[in-house]
Design a protein around this motif. Sequence first.
Motif, mmCIF file in Angstrom:
data_model
loop_
_atom_site.group_PDB
_atom_site.id
_atom_site.type_symbol
_atom_site.label_atom_id
_atom_site.label_comp_id
_atom_site.label_asym_id
_atom_site.label_seq_id
_atom_site.Cartn_x
_atom_site.Cartn_y
_atom_site.Cartn_z
ATOM 1 N N LYS A 111 0.817 -1.212 0.000
ATOM 2 C CA LYS A 111 0.000 0.000 0.000
ATOM 3 C C LYS A 111 0.848 1.258 0.000
ATOM 4 O O LYS A 111 0.443 2.290 -0.521
ATOM 5 N N VAL A 112 2.019 1.199 0.618
ATOM 6 C CA VAL A 112 2.897 2.365 0.668
ATOM 7 C C VAL A 112 4.121 2.079 -0.194
ATOM 8 O O VAL A 112 4.993 1.291 0.190
ATOM 9 N N SER A 113 4.174 2.694 -1.361
ATOM 10 C CA SER A 113 5.234 2.420 -2.326
ATOM 11 C C SER A 113 5.747 3.715 -2.935
ATOM 12 O O SER A 113 4.997 4.693 -3.056
ATOM 13 N N ASN B 5 -2.090 6.375 0.291
ATOM 14 C CA ASN B 5 -1.249 6.250 1.480
ATOM 15 C C ASN B 5 0.112 6.918 1.295
ATOM 16 O O ASN B 5 1.133 6.395 1.723
ATOM 17 N N ASN B 6 0.100 8.065 0.615
ATOM 18 C CA ASN B 6 1.330 8.817 0.375
ATOM 19 C C ASN B 6 2.299 8.072 -0.531
ATOM 20 O O ASN B 6 3.514 8.297 -0.474
ATOM 21 N N SER B 7 1.799 7.152 -1.346
ATOM 22 C CA SER B 7 2.642 6.523 -2.363
ATOM 23 C C SER B 7 2.954 7.553 -3.440
ATOM 24 O O SER B 7 2.159 8.452 -3.700
ATOM 25 N N ARG C 264 12.112 8.289 2.507
ATOM 26 C CA ARG C 264 10.888 7.547 2.783
ATOM 27 C C ARG C 264 11.203 6.122 3.250
ATOM 28 O O ARG C 264 10.941 5.144 2.545
ATOM 29 N N ASP D 139 9.637 4.410 5.171
ATOM 30 C CA ASP D 139 8.387 3.679 5.371
ATOM 31 C C ASP D 139 7.893 2.994 4.116
ATOM 32 O O ASP D 139 6.981 2.157 4.178
ATOM 33 N N ALA D 140 8.446 3.333 2.955
ATOM 34 C CA ALA D 140 7.883 2.896 1.673
ATOM 35 C C ALA D 140 8.717 1.801 1.030
ATOM 36 O O ALA D 140 9.945 1.752 1.170
#
Length: 536
Positions: free
Chosen positions: A391-393, A415-417, A442, A444-445
């Motif tokens: 979901k986060v990429s 999701n801020n991808s 990032r 998180d990604a």
Amino acid sequence: MNGAHALVEMLKAYQVELVFGVPGDTSLPFYEALHNEAPAIRHILARDERSATFMADAYARLAHKPGICECPSGAGPLYSVPGIAEANASSIPVILITSDIPLAGEGKQTITELDCQKLFDSITKWSSVLKSVDKVPEVVRRAFRIATTGRPGAIHLAFPREVMTGERADIRDDLYAEAECATYPAYRTRGARGELEKIADYLIQAECPIIIAGGGANHAQAGHAIANLAEWLSIPVVTTISGQGLFADDHPLALGVIGDNGFHPHAHQAVEESDVLLYVGCKMGSVSTINWSMPSRKPNRKIIQIDLNPEMLGNNFQNTLSVAGDARLIMEDLFVLIQAKALRRTESARTNRLNLERARFWEAAESEFVSDATPLKPQRIIAALNKRMPKVSVVIADAGTPTPYTTRYLKLRGNNSRFLIPRAYGGLGYAIPALVGAHYARPDARLIGLFGDGSLGMSAGELETLARLNISAVLIHFNNSMFGWIKCLQKLHSAEKYLSVDFTPGNPAMVARGFGLKALEIRTAAELDEGLDEAF
């Protein structure tokens, strides 16, 4: 305190954590100062100065902080030109620090002597050569201010040896930062209330409105504000290539990409049938408007443009209304006004019809997505990627052959991808080094890099950087042993008179393994699915 130490202290004051660069003999004082202040600022070694600028560019795009890169004199600035030009034209705040020959050697044919200020004048917002140690704090503050305010852009600062090594006892008193300019956009500006009232009325009264969001909307982090307004009035949203990722691609109002490079036909249809077009952070350049043929000229059509840079307002079309200001603030203010003027609208017949067209588009492409034909087609690869993307990429692609397939078929899940691609000058060799900057911006990604043969040939050395820094990323190399985009153009426009577009395939997987990466050679659909499962 010498100038190099003062420079590092100023970077610390601006909360700089990373400097991307390549060492050289003129940069020794700067490296010593960085070493003495470790671990406050980490230096990320690139294998090429151009790569260092691409790293800083990607970092700035994703961290919303200025990207800092450095290089030594002579060839260093020359190799830095492509990345600095790309960042500046794409409104990305990148600050390039070049160490330089002694001022005493100017005009004496000193080795690596180069007029750096003149070199960078036309491709930066500001280029400056410091001439004294006491100017270091003032000039660094000005650099951050210019880079992050108004239309963000690239800055170049040259530090001759006397400035790096020169001492000044009382310089500590001047080592302070302008906190507002440690991130961007700094000093955001609002639109005038009267103009926003007019926009609100136009959108409420429109029968077929549409929002066209560009890269400026992404830079301003305006996605949530745009989504709120679009959902309140049930207005479809399309994006330019640089605007991709504003919100999830499966959102019923997110119709996809417009332009002449990997567009969605239903997105074009939505633009062309609209009576009010609201451009947000979009330059309305040649790609997104198909050489200014879209939208076509209609007497009652209203074009509204919101852009941070007043110079771009009405530059390419006769606007009904132009508003200068920050995309996020303007869309937030506009939403407040619209809520007071109009009730929330449920889904419209128009939106349903456009979504039916969108569904037909994806249904028509399904046969390519499941094809087992060899050689593998890019459509099959992007479809397999979509199924596995978290979901986060953050997806980073090079210009050239991968572009139309990525922009047409890639599905980001919100999701801020983000999707990054160098669109100002379209230089190759961006994706691999950009993954390095993205990794630090990032964490998180999930990082995914897409590139062709031409790009790999220009940045293969950075595979070693990825391995050395233990950066977790999935790299997909489209190996067709050619400059595919140019060969396609020669086929279409030069009667198949191919020249200098083909080269040997080699064994890129072996090269990657040699640098310490896990590498899989994929030839069939089964190998693709197995390989992606293993990679992810």
